[in-house]
Design a protein around this motif. Structure first.
Motif, PDB file in Angstrom:
ATOM      1  N   GLU A 195    -118.965 109.603 -41.739  1.00  0.00           N
ATOM      2  CA  GLU A 195    -119.905 108.798 -40.947  1.00  0.00           C
ATOM      3  C   GLU A 195    -120.080 107.415 -41.557  1.00  0.00           C
ATOM      4  O   GLU A 195    -120.053 106.396 -40.850  1.00  0.00           O
ATOM      5  N   ALA A 218    -118.401 103.455 -33.377  1.00  0.00           N
ATOM      6  CA  ALA A 218    -118.196 104.267 -34.590  1.00  0.00           C
ATOM      7  C   ALA A 218    -118.503 105.732 -34.300  1.00  0.00           C
ATOM      8  O   ALA A 218    -117.735 106.627 -34.686  1.00  0.00           O
ATOM      9  N   ASN A 219    -119.612 105.981 -33.614  1.00  0.00           N
ATOM     10  CA  ASN A 219    -120.014 107.351 -33.300  1.00  0.00           C
ATOM     11  C   ASN A 219    -119.026 108.003 -32.334  1.00  0.00           C
ATOM     12  O   ASN A 219    -118.644 109.166 -32.506  1.00  0.00           O
ATOM     13  N   ASN A 271    -118.812 103.870 -39.812  1.00  0.00           N
ATOM     14  CA  ASN A 271    -119.823 102.848 -39.547  1.00  0.00           C
ATOM     15  C   ASN A 271    -119.480 101.524 -40.221  1.00  0.00           C
ATOM     16  O   ASN A 271    -119.846 100.454 -39.720  1.00  0.00           O
ATOM     17  N   ASP A 298    -119.581  98.020 -34.152  1.00  0.00           N
ATOM     18  CA  ASP A 298    -120.458  98.575 -33.114  1.00  0.00           C
ATOM     19  C   ASP A 298    -120.778 100.033 -33.451  1.00  0.00           C
ATOM     20  O   ASP A 298    -119.875 100.877 -33.482  1.00  0.00           O
ATOM     21  N   PRO A 299    -122.065 100.370 -33.704  1.00  0.00           N
ATOM     22  CA  PRO A 299    -122.426 101.756 -34.045  1.00  0.00           C
ATOM     23  C   PRO A 299    -122.016 102.766 -32.975  1.00  0.00           C
ATOM     24  O   PRO A 299    -121.633 103.892 -33.293  1.00  0.00           O
TER      25      PRO A 299
END
Length: 890
Positions: free
Chosen positions: A219, A232-233, A223, A228-229
């Motif tokens: 994670e 990433a997710n 990130n 951009d979160p």
């Protein structure tokens, strides 16, 4: 030693980042993208694993000065070593060392001739030293060795003449052995990085197992890679659900490769790969497009890489020489080798060696070349068998690449794949899957599901997983990727008779979320002996509320009140008929939630197994409220061993005769019901609105005093009880005779009576025999074992069985003291009876002498189905005779 020069050298390391080789260590560290890999350490939990940096520093601070980092490729060992040196050069750590020397074994392999340690460091260490060597204080010197697994010489000290003088000339292999075994520069410290190899036995000191990235580190890495979160997710979740085979996602290098490919696809708005094969198609296609060769040239290049991959796999070679590369047909492609391979040394040099950046890429290229080759006569089965044990993902890559939609991007660059090879693979896959799915090997089932998931072909799933496939075996202890593959298969099938997750010892929220569609498509879900997280319970609830599930087995699942409350919203609004909560650590606190489930408008629950939970009287009385509701459909309640006493029986009895209760079957075994409790229950048994047909009071602290109340109830015209089990209670002669009086009543509904270990006497057995012959008794099953009345007492039952009015189908006289003297009457009873089907004779004193007659009578009987003779006084001499009759258990 000049720390500034060391720092400058590391930050200016040569090389280029590549999809296959990963980002340069210097770039990762200097751009603040470095995430320390984790390492294993005894007596810590997964949440408390130390970082590799911490483990190295901790080990170096101890008296033992050799630290060996052990782990597969790509887990970040080399980057961690460079970070260690940079931290020393920046005066952040390891300041007790005045100098740190960093060597790579693959570079030491090329050094020939004799030289001293001083010469080795002066002329072959980078950056080179301009000052005299500070070797007078060995305790201030740290050697960092990388790639020990690629070292071509022997570390066994017995094959070397070890040296001790830093100025003494010797072979490089002797210098290395002397350093690591402590004869040269004694007191110096060493950090060595190596894959799991045989050379580890020659290394002392502390071994540190490198684990790479677990979820938290992945994670953090994603990130930092994506600005951009949300991206990433999205990338991380997609990788873990489609690509996380075994431990490949723990590799920082693999994470970098995935991030690079995903970022390109996300930025261009394209779809992310659904399989490992699709990912590697992208990886291979990129350099092929970059070099813009023609189709024939590309094809020859990939076939040459395939020959190299086969050689490396079969001979377990990590690298190949220029001469070997020429034999593979790679000579014309050497100038562009670094786009596909790791190149160590100068291309012009004969000592230059080539290797694949990863085992995964090696296996992928092998699969591509096999399906591309139009000349080979080798079949799929032969090829897979040949590479068995050395190629972990080969069959998965073949499965993905055998589908046109997955290999089409490569066909535009390489030309058509060999359709015969693809056909051969599919024939092998279908036949091997059919054999696998007839067996019980869980791991083989998983592999079949993984292959199907890689193929991404719904019609293929339906073709392979037919009605004859045995997919009801337990799939406990699933990895996340196992969940993905299993869920894919079930969703392709459209529904599942039974999803068996027995012994899933840690079902996480993430795993349950992936499996939720499969759960919702399953008519039965088995999670017995499992352990669900709170998040998993929430996803299970959601799956139940929108699914087809009619039966849920959670027995011994360590559920507890809190997780049961999370599950309840799903239980209120589902199609569930059977719910098994046996030994789920529930207490009184869960009973209000159970009431809300049972009385919900949509409740269809007919069977509730609550046994061996600490419900207590207060909890049970709360539960009785549900029985007053017209919405409660409960017909069977099993509540054994729930700490109930006489105190709650009045409330329960009132619920049974409320007119709303649909209960037909209740099991109160192993509760302290007592005689007063039975008295309360008997009020309901006589009531016209009570529907109870089956009551089990096994081991319920009863005495003969309760039998007068039972007699009164059984004599009632409104009593509908057909099954009554009073076993393991001290009823005694007087109480049992009262029951017999009730059973004589014409129309008494009792068909099955349990009186095992009830302190019965000869007069009781005489009365039971008379009763069975009366013509008014409806008994079809009598459990009278563990009452020691001997041959004389049981003879009354043999006489009854032989009587034409007797309806008995099942008789249990276990441990009643029978001897060979009873066998003549026993056999006569079987021959005379037209109804008896099952006879329990275990734990008596029958001997070999009885066997011929018992075998003969069972062979000749048309209606007898089973005779249990276990734990009698038989010797092995008669086992063959007993084997002749498959209706006898012994």
């Amino acid at each position: 030693m000049d720390k500034a020069a060391v720092l400058t050298h590391i930050l200016k390391s040569k090389g280029v980042s590549s999809l296959l080789g990963g980002e340069l260590s210097s770039s990762v560290i200097s751009s603040n993208k470095y995430i320390p890999p984790l390492t294993a350490e005894a007596q810590v939990t997964d949440d408390d694993l130390p970082s590799l940096n911490q483990a190295i520093l901790s080990a170096l601070s101890a008296e033992n000065k050799t630290v060996t980092l052990v782990g597969p490729e790509g887990l970040g060992k080399s980057t961690a070593l460079q970070k260690l040196i940079m931290d020393w050069a920046k005066a952040e750590h390891l300041q007790n060392f005045s100098c740190v020397f960093h060597f790579r074994f693959r570079e030491l392999n090329s050094l020939d001739g004799a030289l001293s340690l001083e010469t080795l460091i002066h002329h072959h260490h980078v950056p080179s030293l301009s000052k005299p060597l500070p070797l007078q204080k060995p305790e201030e010197v740290l050697f960092v060795f990388d790639d020990l697994d690629e070292y071509k010489h022997n570390l066994d000290p017995s094959v070397h003449t070890l040296c001790s003088d830093p100025s003494q000339a010797a072979s490089v292999s002797c210098l290395v052995a002397s350093l690591l075994h402590g004869s040269l520069l004694k007191g110096a410290a060493f950090v060595v990085a190596v894959r799991q190899t045989g050379c580890l036995k020659f290394l002392g000191g502390t071994q540190v197992e490198v684990l790479g990235f677990l979820k938290a580190q992945r994670e953090a890495y994603f990130n930092r890679f994506f600005t951009d979160p949300a991206a990433a997710n999205k990338a991380l979740m997609h990788m873990e659900r489609t690509l996380s085979f075994d431990d490949i996602c723990t590799s920082p290098r693999f994470c970098w490769t995935v991030c690079s490919i995903y970022k390109s696809l996300i930025d261009s708005g394209e779809k992310l790969p659904e399989t490992l094969s699709q990912l590697f198609v992208e990886i291979l296609a990129l350099p092929l497009r970059t070099y813009s060769r023609n189709e024939a040239c590309n094809r020859e290049l990939v076939l040459a890489l395939g020959r190299m991959a086969s050689h490396c796999s079969l001979d377990q070679h990590l690298s190949c020489t220029k001469a070997q590369m020429a034999s593979f047909g790679f000579q014309q492609f050497l100038t562009s080798a670094d786009a596909f391979l790791r190149v160590d040394g100068e291309l012009e040099s004969d000592t230059c060696v080539f290797s694949f950046h990863s085992q995964l890429m090696q296996e992928f290229v092998l699969a591509v070349s096999f399906l591309l080759d139009r000349v080979t006569q080798e079949g799929v089965e032969e090829m897979l068998e040949k590479h068995k044990g050395s190629a972990k993902f080969l069959d998965l890559f073949l499965s993905g690449l055998s589908e046109p939609v997955q290999h089409r991007p490569l066909e535009t660059l390489l030309g058509k794949f060999n359709s015969d090879q693809i056909k051969d693979f599919k024939c092998w896959f279908k036949s091997s899957s059919e054999a696998t799915l007839q067996g019980y090997w869980k791991d083989k089932h998983h592999r079949c599901f993984h292959l199907l998931h890689q193929a991404q072909n719904e019609s293929l799933v339906k073709e392979i997983i037919t009605s004859s496939a045995r997919i009801g075996i337990s799939y406990g202890d699933l990895s996340l990727q196992d969940c993905v593959a299993l869920n894919y298969v079930v969703t392709c099938l459209g529904e599942m008779e039974s999803l068996n997750l027995y012994l899933t010892r840690n079902l996480t929220g993430e795993q349950a979320e992936v499996l939720a569609p499969a759960m919702s498509l399953s008519h039965k879900i088995i999670l017995s002996d499992s352990c669900l997280s709170a998040e998993a319970a929430s996803h299970l609830a959601s799956a139940l509320s929108r699914g087809l599930t009619r039966e849920l087995d959670l027995h011994n699942s360590h559920l507890g009140d809190k997780k049961f409350k999370i599950l309840c919203p799903g239980l209120k609004d589902c199609k569930l008929h059977n719910l098994n909560l046996l030994v789920c650590r529930l207490t009184e606190a869960s009973c209000e939630d159970l009431v809300s489930v049972l009385t919900s408008d949509n409740s269809q629950l007919c069977l509730l197994q609550l046994s061996f939970n600490q419900i207590g009287n207060q909890g049970f009385m709360k539960l009785c409220k549900a029985l007053h509701s017209p919405h409660c459909k409960l017909q069977e309640l099993l509540i054994q061993g729930c700490d109930l006493t006489t105190a709650s029986m009045e409330v329960f009895s009132a619920a049974l005769r409320s007119g709303q209760s649909q209960l037909r079957k209740v099991n109160l075994t192993r509760n302290e019901i007592g005689d007063r409790g039975v008295e309360a229950l008997c009020k309901s048994l006589q009531h016209p609105l009570c529907k109870l047909q089956n009551l089990k009071l096994f081991a319920s602290e009863l005495t003969g005093a309760c039998c007068s109340h039972l007699k009164e109830a059984l004599m009632s015209e409104h009593c509908s009880l057909s099954v009554l089990d009073l076993s393991v209670n001290d009823l005694g002669q007087e109480g049992a005779l009262l029951l017999c009086q009730a059973l004589r009543r014409p129309g008494c509904p009792i068909e099955k009576l349990g009186l095992s270990r009830c302190e019965l006497t000869l007069p009781v057995f005489k009365e039971l025999g008379s009763l069975l012959k009366s013509g008014t008794c409806q008994l079809k099953s009598l459990l009278a074992g563990l009452n020691h009345v001997g041959d004389k007492g049981v003879k009354h039952l043999w006489d009854a069985v032989a009587h034409p009015a007797c309806l008995l189908e099942e008789l249990d006289v276990e441990m009643t003291g029978l001897t060979d003297a009873c066998v003549e009457d026993l056999c006569a009873a079987i021959r005379a009876s037209n109804t008896l089907q099952k006879l329990e004779l275990s734990n008596n004193s029958l001997t070999n002498a009885s066997v011929p007659a018992l075998v003969q009578v069972m062979q000749n009987s048309l209606n007898m189905l089973e005779m249990n003779l276990k734990y009698n006084d038989f010797s092995e001499d008669v086992f063959n005779m007993l084997c002749e009759c498959d209706k006898i258990r012994y």
